[in-house]
Design a protein around this motif. Structure first.
Motif, short mmCIF file in Angstrom:
data_model
loop_
_atom_site.label_atom_id
_atom_site.label_comp_id
_atom_site.label_asym_id
_atom_site.label_seq_id
_atom_site.Cartn_x
_atom_site.Cartn_y
_atom_site.Cartn_z
N GLU A 8 0.86 -1.20 0.00
CA GLU A 8 0.00 0.00 0.00
C GLU A 8 0.89 1.24 0.00
O GLU A 8 1.94 1.24 0.63
CB GLU A 8 -0.86 0.00 1.27
N GLN A 9 0.47 2.27 -0.73
CA GLN A 9 1.14 3.57 -0.64
C GLN A 9 0.13 4.59 -0.13
O GLN A 9 -1.03 4.59 -0.56
CB GLN A 9 1.62 4.03 -2.01
N THR A 10 0.60 5.47 0.77
CA THR A 10 -0.31 6.47 1.31
C THR A 10 -0.14 7.81 0.61
O THR A 10 -0.95 8.71 0.78
CB THR A 10 -0.08 6.63 2.82
N ILE A 43 0.44 -3.89 -6.64
CA ILE A 43 1.89 -4.10 -6.71
C ILE A 43 2.47 -2.72 -7.02
O ILE A 43 2.38 -2.23 -8.15
CB ILE A 43 2.27 -5.11 -7.81
N TRP A 44 2.98 -2.08 -6.00
CA TRP A 44 3.53 -0.73 -6.15
C TRP A 44 5.03 -0.87 -5.99
O TRP A 44 5.51 -1.24 -4.92
CB TRP A 44 2.93 0.23 -5.10
N LEU A 45 5.77 -0.63 -7.06
CA LEU A 45 7.21 -0.88 -6.96
C LEU A 45 8.02 0.18 -7.71
O LEU A 45 7.54 0.81 -8.65
CB LEU A 45 7.55 -2.28 -7.49
N ILE A 105 6.53 1.69 -10.99
CA ILE A 105 5.48 0.98 -11.71
C ILE A 105 4.32 0.72 -10.75
O ILE A 105 4.50 0.08 -9.71
CB ILE A 105 6.00 -0.37 -12.26
N GLY A 106 3.16 1.21 -11.09
CA GLY A 106 1.97 1.02 -10.26
C GLY A 106 1.03 0.05 -10.95
O GLY A 106 0.46 0.38 -11.99
N ILE A 107 0.91 -1.15 -10.39
CA ILE A 107 0.09 -2.19 -11.03
C ILE A 107 -1.16 -2.42 -10.18
O ILE A 107 -1.08 -2.82 -9.01
CB ILE A 107 0.89 -3.51 -11.14
C1 BTN Z 1 0.90 7.65 -13.91
O1 BTN Z 1 0.50 8.79 -13.58
O2 BTN Z 1 0.33 7.02 -14.79
C2 BTN Z 1 2.11 7.06 -13.24
C3 BTN Z 1 1.76 6.37 -11.95
C4 BTN Z 1 2.97 5.73 -11.28
C5 BTN Z 1 2.61 5.10 -9.94
C6 BTN Z 1 3.75 4.31 -9.35
S1 BTN Z 1 3.23 3.28 -8.02
C7 BTN Z 1 4.89 2.93 -7.62
C8 BTN Z 1 5.66 4.22 -7.78
N1 BTN Z 1 5.58 5.03 -6.58
C9 BTN Z 1 4.92 6.17 -6.77
O3 BTN Z 1 4.72 7.04 -5.89
N2 BTN Z 1 4.53 6.27 -8.04
C10 BTN Z 1 4.93 5.11 -8.81
#
Ligand code: BTN
Length: 315
Positions: free
Chosen positions: A107-109, A126-128, A203-205
């Motif tokens: 989780e990201q806050t 999956i936040w990486l 990458i934010g999945i």
């Molecule tokens: C977008 O705006 O499309 C890009 C989103 C990127 C999100 C990812 S989640 C993992 C990483 N940590 C963040 O704070 N942002 C990226």
């Protein structure tokens, strides 16, 4: 994870092995082996001790040791149940001199998106962020963003989700007339013009999350919503990192792979760049990631901007 703990796990994976044999193989004491086994149990590995020795019964579902175990890519993993932003943490690690580290979170806050937008990151995703130091000029760095999009698209297709890439790096799933966003990528970097110092590819999945819990995105979807059941986040993360690792070593090969999955090529597009709006047919992508657009009056090459897919003129 520590090198010795990796070696203990590798030995356990190959069947029952006794404490004394392990101690001999790894050239450490039997009590050190016992401590490593206990530490692995604490991290969620189920390790039975039977008559023939230790047996690895199961690997934890997600987390640092789970993703590092069996990962065929030279990244170490730093896992957080919850963190403001994996990109922010990876930038801090970059400032400390680290490389080839992946910051991973459930989780990201305070997840950050492109153009200073927020990125909703509830538990189950999956936040990486992958931090590395490629030996390339700054101008080449956009190719790593494309590489990340290709890596996730491949992993999504292997998981049964028919994803495609909208230029430059949105991974989308088509539902009827609509395209829904599955993945967002935010790349940050530092260096001199002739050489990158570090790159963080975030990458934010949207993995096992409910799209209704993603208020920041206009039309989001998730792997779970598309498949109808949850995805194995450990295996999925490993596939992404392995594909990404292979692609980052072959920047020249990234564009061909990207073209294979692109949904933008052959489409009418409107690209809003900081200085102008370009409208026309997207015909190709150029190294390190610029979009080639045929407008009514000629060819334009756009290196950054927000891209919208438009309906064909004949409709
Ligand atoms: C977008 O705006 O499309 C890009 C989103 C990127 C999100 C990812 S989640 C993992 C990483 N940590 C963040 O704070 N942002 C990226």
């Amino acid at each position: 994870m520590q090198e010795t703990r990796h070696r203990v796990l590798d030995a356990l994976a190959n069947g029952p092995v006794s404490g004394p044999t392990l101690a001999e193989q790894l050239d450490i004491s039997r009590s050190a082996i016992w401590k490593h086994v206990e530490a692995l149990r604490d991290e969620g590995f189920e390790i039975e001790s039977g008559d023939d020795g230790y047996v690895l019964d199961s690997v934890p579902e997600f987390g640092e040791a789970a993703v590092e175990y069996g990962l065929d890519a030279p990244f170490s993993v730093e896992y957080h149940d919850s963190i403001p932003s994996t990109n922010a943490r990876a930038r801090d690690l970059a400032a400390e001199g680290a490389s080839d580290v992946v910051v991973l979170a459930d989780e990201q806050t305070g997840g950050r998106g492109r153009l200073d937008r927020e990125w909703s990151s509830p538990s189950g995703g999956i936040w990486l962020s992958a931090l590395f130091r490629p030996d390339v000029p700054m101008a080449h760095a956009p190719v790593f963003t494309l590489a990340a999009a290709v890596a996730v698209t491949r992993a999504a297709r292997e998981a049964g989700v028919d994803a495609g890439i909208k230029w430059p790096n949105d991974v989308l799933v088509r539902r009827g007339d609509e395209e829904r966003k599955l993945v967002g990528i935010l790349t940050e970097m530092e260096g001199e013009a002739d050489r990158v110092s570090w790159v963080v590819v975030g990458i934010g999945i949207n993995a096992n999350v409910d799209p209704e819990d993603l208020p920041g995105d206009a039309r989001p979807t998730s792997l779970q919503a598309e498949r109808g059941d949850p995805v194995d986040r450990r295996a999925f993360t490993q596939r992404v990192l392995e594909e990404f690792d292979a692609l980052r070593r072959d920047p020249d090969g990234v564009l061909d792979a990207w073209r294979e999955y692109a949904t933008t090529l052959g489409r009418r597009v409107r690209v809003e760049t900081p200085s102008r709006t370009v409208e026309g047919e997207a015909v190709d992508v150029q190294f390190p990631g610029a979009l080639v657009v045929e407008t009514g009056t000629g060819t334009e090459v756009v290196s950054a901007g927000d891209c919208e897919h438009l309906r064909p003129l004949s409709e």
